[in-house]
Scaffold this motif. Structure first.
Motif, PDB file in Angstrom:
ATOM      1  N   UNK A   1      50.468  73.473  43.935  1.00 13.93           N
ATOM      2  CA  UNK A   1      49.669  74.025  45.023  1.00 13.93           C
ATOM      3  C   UNK A   1      50.561  74.524  46.158  1.00 13.93           C
ATOM      4  N   UNK A   2      51.589  73.741  46.510  1.00 14.73           N
ATOM      5  CA  UNK A   2      52.509  74.152  47.575  1.00 14.73           C
ATOM      6  C   UNK A   2      53.255  75.433  47.201  1.00 14.73           C
ATOM      7  N   UNK A   3      53.685  75.532  45.939  1.00 14.86           N
ATOM      8  CA  UNK A   3      54.381  76.739  45.490  1.00 14.86           C
ATOM      9  C   UNK A   3      53.441  77.940  45.532  1.00 14.86           C
ATOM     10  N   UNK A   4      52.201  77.752  45.083  1.00 15.92           N
ATOM     11  CA  UNK A   4      51.237  78.855  45.096  1.00 15.92           C
ATOM     12  C   UNK A   4      50.945  79.316  46.523  1.00 15.92           C
ATOM     13  N   UNK A   5      50.829  78.378  47.469  1.00 13.68           N
ATOM     14  CA  UNK A   5      50.544  78.743  48.848  1.00 13.68           C
ATOM     15  C   UNK A   5      51.733  79.411  49.526  1.00 13.68           C
ATOM     16  N   UNK A   6      52.919  79.214  48.977  1.00 14.95           N
ATOM     17  CA  UNK A   6      54.102  79.851  49.564  1.00 14.95           C
ATOM     18  C   UNK A   6      54.291  81.283  49.061  1.00 14.95           C
TER      19      UNK A   6
END
Length: 392
Positions: free
Chosen positions: A117-122
């Motif tokens: 999720x963090x990678x996708x939001x970045x």
């Protein structure tokens, strides 16, 4: 040279802006404050929850605790915990007596789903950094520099007018030349205005900004779907029945068919799920608000810079649909208002302009500074009357 002229020159010299070309690039803000807040929350919050999940796993040991039979040794009980955590499958029978299997894999995948999720939001941040920031930074540096230079040119022009007025023996010649210069628009520097007008026909920055926020909404919706479909199904299940009669233990009669296990990490799982839903629910209105700002012009910023010569985007009604690169640039100019040294001076002049009497007919900073320097912004009436008497 009279004392009044000396004071006027000092006043005009103090009104000139210092040159700060070298330090501007370092302090330039290429992300809006709300966008930066959204970035820190959408990327940093999943990483924080991931560290919480890993910390709980390392501090409490095994995330499950199985109730092994009393005749099992310590090593056998440890094997039961390890085997049930590896399979993480709940065995149950329905009302018809049929055997059913329910997977509890979201518990095991919790830290890795948060990392994903963090990678996708970045990804939207990377899109903005590589697709829009290079062009935006060059636009901002040029526009900020030209706005300050245009202000300085206006002040230097008033200084030059004051010197010409001092050297001129005939006031009629001075005012005739001044009125001719205004009629021929010699005081205007239209490069910046034309550049900003061209930005109204460009849509690269606004398209990238819209795509960035659309991706944030898309990934937020995907997060809701994931949490609702997978987490909600196992949200309240603290205990499950595990079968270890597989492989070599399949034919062992002393091994029970099912063993009850308890998820010791259920509280962390619930906290992560609820907090994720709450945080992203709060962020959705912020993202939508960022998009709605593109639907209106920042007319206050433009109205202040209307004091500059040849900067009349508002008065000429040159502003059309606000969804273009110019509106994005205006938003970033507002965010970099500390880099616009001329903004504070022009804001003061706008306030003073509103308090002056209408007879002075002040439109630009040249007119106002001319008045402050002791010159009339237009030809005095007695000179006009004298000229009329000579040429009836």
């Amino acid at each position: 040279m009279s004392l009044a002229h000396t004071a006027a020159e000092y006043m005009l010299s103090d009104a000139l802006l210092p040159d700060r070309r070298g330090s501007r690039l370092k302090g330039l803000r290429l992300e809006l404050p709300l966008d930066k807040m959204v970035k820190f929350v959408t990327v940093g919050f999943p990483l924080l929850l991931m560290s919480l999940a890993f910390a709980q796993e390392f501090s409490s040991g095994s995330p499950i605790s199985c109730f092994s039979p009393s005749n099992f040794s310590v090593r056998q009980a440890a094997y039961v915990d390890s085997s049930c955590w590896d399979s993480l499958v709940h065995h149950k029978q329905d009302e018809a007596g049929q055997h059913k299997v329910k997977s509890l894999w979201p518990h095991k995948a919790l830290p890795y789903s948060l990392l994903a999720l963090a990678v996708a939001m970045y990804l939207p941040v990377l899109l903005w950094q590589y697709a829009a920031v290079p062009a935006l930074s060059s636009d901002l540096l040029f526009i900020i520099s030209e706005l300050d230079k245009s202000y300085n040119r206006s002040i230097r022009l008033v200084q030059h007018m004051l010197k010409i007025r001092q050297r001129s023996s005939d006031p009629h010649v001075f005012w005739d030349e001044l009125e001719k210069a205004r009629k021929e628009r010699y005081f205007e520097f239209p490069l910046l205005e034309r550049y900003l007008a061209c930005k109204q026909r460009s849509h690269w920055l606004v398209a990238t900004y819209l795509l960035r926020n659309a991706l944030l909404l898309l990934f937020t919706s995907a997060t809701y779907l994931y949490l609702g479909h997978f987490h909600l199904d196992v949200f309240f299940q603290e205990e499950f029945s595990c079968s270890i009669k597989t492989g070599l233990l399949h034919d062992e009669t002393h091994v029970p068919e099912l063993i009850t296990c308890r998820l010791t990490s259920l509280s962390v799982f619930q906290i992560v799920t609820v907090s994720s839903v709450a945080i992203y629910t709060v962020l959705v209105p912020v993202i939508i608000y960022n998009l709605t700002r593109l639907c209106r012009w920042d007319k206050r910023l433009l109205s202040i810079y209307e004091m500059l010569p040849a900067f009349d985007l508002l008065s000429r009604k040159m502003l059309g649909c606000p969804i273009n690169d110019l509106n994005v640039i205006l938003l970033f100019l507002r965010a970099n208002i500390s880099e616009l040294i001329s903004f504070s001076w022009l804001s003061v002049l706008c306030v003073l302009k509103d308090t002056t009497t209408p007879k002075h007919n002040i439109d630009t900073v040249v007119d106002f500074m001319t008045l402050l320097a002791g010159l009339e912004p237009s030809k005095p009436k007695h000179l006009t009357q004298h000229t009329y008497d000579e040429h009836p």
